[in-house]
Design a protein around this motif. Structure first.
Motif, PDB file in Angstrom:
ATOM      1  N   GLY A 426     -11.224  -2.429   8.233  1.00  0.00           N
ATOM      2  CA  GLY A 426     -11.390  -3.496   7.542  1.00  0.00           C
ATOM      3  C   GLY A 426     -12.523  -3.522   6.535  1.00  0.00           C
ATOM      4  N   ASN A 427     -13.391  -2.461   6.705  1.00  0.00           N
ATOM      5  CA  ASN A 427     -14.631  -2.440   5.642  1.00  0.00           C
ATOM      6  C   ASN A 427     -14.047  -1.470   4.472  1.00  0.00           C
ATOM      7  OD1 ASN A 427     -16.591  -3.841   6.837  1.00  0.00           O
ATOM      8  ND2 ASN A 427     -17.775  -2.312   7.513  1.00  0.00           N
ATOM      9  N   SER A 428     -13.181  -0.782   4.481  1.00  0.00           N
ATOM     10  CA  SER A 428     -12.777  -0.200   3.430  1.00  0.00           C
ATOM     11  C   SER A 428     -12.199  -1.236   2.283  1.00  0.00           C
ATOM     12  CB  SER A 428     -11.834   0.885   3.504  1.00  0.00           C
ATOM     13  OG  SER A 428     -11.146   1.626   2.282  1.00  0.00           O
ATOM     14  N   LEU A 429     -11.097  -1.975   2.533  1.00  0.00           N
ATOM     15  CA  LEU A 429     -10.651  -2.890   1.603  1.00  0.00           C
ATOM     16  C   LEU A 429     -11.865  -3.818   0.671  1.00  0.00           C
ATOM     17  CD1 LEU A 429      -7.185  -4.150   3.010  1.00  0.00           C
ATOM     18  CD2 LEU A 429      -7.755  -2.237   1.743  1.00  0.00           C
ATOM     19  N   THR A 430     -12.764  -4.234   1.460  1.00  0.00           N
ATOM     20  CA  THR A 430     -13.877  -4.852   0.896  1.00  0.00           C
ATOM     21  C   THR A 430     -14.927  -4.011   0.165  1.00  0.00           C
ATOM     22  OG1 THR A 430     -14.454  -5.329   3.088  1.00  0.00           O
ATOM     23  CG2 THR A 430     -13.891  -7.263   1.836  1.00  0.00           C
ATOM     24  N   ASP A 431     -14.857  -2.841   0.681  1.00  0.00           N
ATOM     25  CA  ASP A 431     -15.555  -1.777   0.039  1.00  0.00           C
ATOM     26  C   ASP A 431     -14.996  -1.457  -1.446  1.00  0.00           C
ATOM     27  OD1 ASP A 431     -16.222   0.583  -1.228  1.00  0.00           O
ATOM     28  OD2 ASP A 431     -15.987   1.789   0.725  1.00  0.00           O
ATOM     29  N   LEU A 432     -13.614  -1.440  -1.449  1.00  0.00           N
ATOM     30  CA  LEU A 432     -12.879  -1.154  -2.764  1.00  0.00           C
ATOM     31  C   LEU A 432     -13.223  -2.218  -3.686  1.00  0.00           C
ATOM     32  CD1 LEU A 432      -9.277  -0.270  -1.595  1.00  0.00           C
ATOM     33  CD2 LEU A 432     -11.343   1.231  -1.688  1.00  0.00           C
ATOM     34  N   LEU A 433     -13.176  -3.400  -3.302  1.00  0.00           N
ATOM     35  CA  LEU A 433     -13.533  -4.493  -4.282  1.00  0.00           C
ATOM     36  C   LEU A 433     -15.087  -4.808  -4.691  1.00  0.00           C
ATOM     37  CD1 LEU A 433     -11.300  -7.009  -2.176  1.00  0.00           C
ATOM     38  CD2 LEU A 433     -10.628  -6.079  -4.494  1.00  0.00           C
ATOM     39  N   VAL A 434     -15.827  -4.443  -3.854  1.00  0.00           N
ATOM     40  CA  VAL A 434     -17.326  -4.771  -3.930  1.00  0.00           C
ATOM     41  C   VAL A 434     -17.744  -3.587  -5.089  1.00  0.00           C
ATOM     42  CG1 VAL A 434     -19.659  -4.545  -3.127  1.00  0.00           C
ATOM     43  CG2 VAL A 434     -17.993  -6.007  -2.078  1.00  0.00           C
ATOM     44  N   PHE A 435     -17.334  -2.171  -4.309  1.00  0.00           N
ATOM     45  CA  PHE A 435     -17.859  -1.178  -5.196  1.00  0.00           C
ATOM     46  C   PHE A 435     -16.889  -0.622  -6.344  1.00  0.00           C
ATOM     47  CE2 PHE A 435     -20.132  -1.190  -1.124  1.00  0.00           C
ATOM     48  CZ  PHE A 435     -21.691  -1.290  -1.749  1.00  0.00           C
ATOM     49  N   GLY A 436     -15.755  -1.046  -6.584  1.00  0.00           N
ATOM     50  CA  GLY A 436     -14.921  -0.751  -7.406  1.00  0.00           C
ATOM     51  C   GLY A 436     -15.619  -1.737  -8.857  1.00  0.00           C
TER      52      GLY A 436
END
Ligand code: FAD
Length: 627
Positions: A426-436
């Motif tokens: 689950g930490n990847s999908l928010t990683d994508l949004l935050v760091f994208g």
């Protein structure tokens, strides 16, 4: 030189998954002209396959949740090797990014009182994963694509051209980053449909190409995950961080062979599913490591009570971080207590009513019925570890996503640091949004500070083109599929879930031989169709990337003499506080191979250290690091 097209942009984003799309939206919102390039069809990125959800401490289901708890869970999951600054930014900004997605039209599942619903997942203290059934990634991609379309409509209204400021290049593969001196000046690509070459001129490039799973034989990843961004960065002079850490997801399908490795979402366990061995034992209770002993139930009864009363019971060990569960399954199978097809049993049929299983896990129900003829509402699944995610990646500045090469940025799975030695689900999908978003913004800031834009030297384009055409010059060269199969076998068997010095050395020897074979692969001209849709040629080009990242993984795995997260050394079974202070950094060596250096980890800020009990910090840090 063969005919080629040239196009100029302010920012080129390579990759159209969650990270790439969020970066592109950010750069466009800040007024820049952006290209998004995607090797596969637009919409078909790994992000679309994400099932369980996006982790964000919104506190909708348990109001005790907040960014500090999320930060602590992420650091624990990564065994304190994370870039703490990235983990901090992620924990703080993830809720805002999920709400933003909702404002753009995402339709999340709801709680009874109408908030975004959140579910349990391994390593997360509270229900934290915002989700849409088990198809969350699809909704993320649908929403960000829709946002791009709406921006294109605005541009059409203003300029009479939908693609005036944001253009999607689908089925276009980048094979080289172009440089003007030490700065990025563009990218070289081919279009899959025609085989034609395209030069993208751009002073800023964001890499968002995802992972490296196709270097392994058993993987949940699909064909695009060939480590392109990792390799492009290395070849352009950037560095990769901690490539030894590969996440083997504990639950991939093990049967039938044609679908071996396909993911069985962690939500099955989050929603109550249990793991048992051939003796019917819930074996995870035997595998709770000391560092997690206080947080996990010691009996099945307590574990079961947790699902309805999480405040007064500890969570079941089936929900330990993925590295722990994957190793436990591996041990059970090795000890002869596996399922008939070489996995273990994952049962939800005896835990939830059939209609709830179908409602909560529709894709899993469909997947098993269609692919394995198993009805998961009536019988257990058979599951085993599968290569799923790479924690290592391009070394970036946490705040801006900038790599060490001026003009190069990276976000999402192809960047490193955020997840330390093991990513929580689950930490990847928010990683994508935050760091994208941060990388898109970082690229714009860089552009705005540029005194002189770079120019693309002809020699760079000529070299890129020669390299791309080289497999056609060897029509009798070795078949790329044969070389790929041997590379995958080497990585799976010798650099897999449990590693030893002798096997890693054997892997490195095998990779040296594969290097010769990769440079000797050849393909035949496809006749009148030319280079259009020529999968053999595409794979021949991808092999360079998979080989390079495999060398990084194997070298770093041999170097790190401890077991931590997604790196388990049979000959060094414990975690070492001394090794925790070390990042292993890969760069390109003079002979085109991989050089490895030790880099000290930046000490954690005191206010963040103070979020942990000293007794917990003692499990990870050296004496002199303790506050
Ligand atoms: P991707 O979404 O993979 O996008 C990569 C893009 O780069 C693609 O568009 C690809 O075509 C493009 N590309 C690659 N190479 C090139 C090239 N050379 N030239 C041009 N384009 C290129 N994470 C969670 O947080 N929650 C979950 O529930 C979850 N479930 C998952 C389920 C599965 C089956 C899998 C495989 C992963 C799951 N993950 C989950 C992990 C998560 O989905 C990925 O880590 C994440 O989506 C990666 O996003 P990305 O934007 O970095 O890359």
């Amino acid at each position: 030189m063969t005919e080629l097209e040239r196009h100029s942009y302010d920012v080129v984003v390579i990759g159209a998954g969650g990270a790439g799309l969020r970066a592109a939206i950010e750069a466009r919102l800040r007024g820049k002209k952006v290209a998004v390039i995607s090797k596969s069809l637009f919409g078909k990125a790994h992000t679309v396959m994400a099932e369980g959800g996006a982790a964000a401490a919104m506190g909708n289901v348990n109001s005790n949740d907040n960014w500090q708890v999320h930060f602590r869970d992420t650091m624990r999951g990564g065994k304190f090797l994370n870039s703490w600054r990235m983990a901090e930014l992620h924990a703080k900004e993830a809720p805002e990014r999920v709400w933003e997605l909702e404002a753009w039209g995402a339709l999340f599942d709801r709680t009874k009182d109408g908030k975004i619903s959140q579910r349990n997942f391994g390593g997360h203290s509270y229900p934290r994963l915002a989700h849409v059934g088990d198809r969350t990634g699809l909704e993320l991609i649908r929403t960000t694509q829709q946002k791009i379309v709406s921006l294109q409509q605005e541009d059409h209204a203003e300029f009479g051209d939908y693609e005036a400021r944001i253009k999607v290049w689908a089925e276009t593969t980048v094979t080289k980053l172009l440089k003007d001196g030490d700065r990025i000046c563009g990218a070289f690509a081919y279009v899959r449909e025609t085989g034609k070459f395209v030069v993208f001129e751009a002073p800023a490039i964001v890499l968002a190409t995802g992972g490296i799973g196709k270097a392994f034989k058993v993987t949940s990843n699909s064909w695009e995950y060939t480590g392109d961004g990792h390799a492009l960065a290395l070849l352009a002079g950037a560095t990769l961080l901690n490539m030894e850490f590969i996440q083997f997801h504990p639950t991939g399908m093990v049967w039938p062979p044609s679908v071996k490795g396909i993911l069985v979402t962690e939500s099955v366990r989050g929603d109550g599913g249990v793991l048992t061995n051939s003796e019917g034992e819930r074996f995870m209770f035997n595998y709770v490591p000391d560092v997690f002993k206080d947080q996990y139930a010691t009996t099945p009864e307590e574990g079961d009570r947790w699902y309805t009363d999480a405040d007064n019971n500890r969570r079941p060990p089936e929900l330990l971080p993925r590295d722990e569960v994957a190793r436990a399954i591996n041990s059970e199978v090795k000890a002869g207590r596996g399922s008939p097809q070489g996995g273990v049993f994952l049962d939800v049929s005896s835990r939830l009513p059939a209609e709830q299983i179908i409602k909560k896990l529709p894709s899993m129900h469909h997947q098993f019925k269609e692919l394995a003829d198993v009805d998961i509402t009536k019988e257990p699944m058979q599951v085993g570890p599968t290569c799923h995610y790479v924690m290592g990646g391009v070394e970036v500045d946490p705040d801006t996503g900038a790599a060490s090469v001026p003009g190069l940025f990276a976000a999402g799975e192809c960047s490193g640091g955020m997840h330390g030695s093991n990513r929580l689900g689950g930490n990847s999908l928010t990683d994508l949004l935050v760091f994208g978003r941060r990388a898109g913004g970082g690229a714009v800031d860089y552009l705005e500070g540029l005194a002189e834009p770079p120019a693309v030297p002809d020699a760079e384009v000529e070299a890129a083109q020669a390299e791309a055409l080289a497999p056609f010059a060897r029509p009798d060269g070795e078949n790329p599929y044969a070389v790929h199969a041997d590379l995958q076998a080497t990585m799976n068997e010798l650099v897999g879930i449990i590693r030893t010095e002798s096997e890693l050395q054997a892997a490195l020897e095998s990779l040296v031989k594969l290097r010769d074979r990769v440079s000797g692969v050849g393909v035949k001209d496809a006749g009148p169709g030319g280079r259009g849709y020529h999968p053999g040629w595409h794979l021949a080009l991808d092999l360079r990337n998979m080989l390079l990242v495999s060398e990084c993984v194997a070298k770093a795995a041999l170097e790190r003499q401890e077991s931590r997260g997604g790196h388990t050394r049979e000959d060094y079974p414990g975690m070492s506080a001394e090794w925790r202070k070390v990042n292993l950094v890969c760069s390109l060596s003079g002979d085109g191979g991989v050089a490895l250096t030790h880099q000290p980890l930046v000490p954690m800020r005191t206010d963040l250290l103070e979020l942990f009990e000293t007794s917990e910090l003692k499990k990870y840090l050296t004496e002199e690091e303790l506050p």
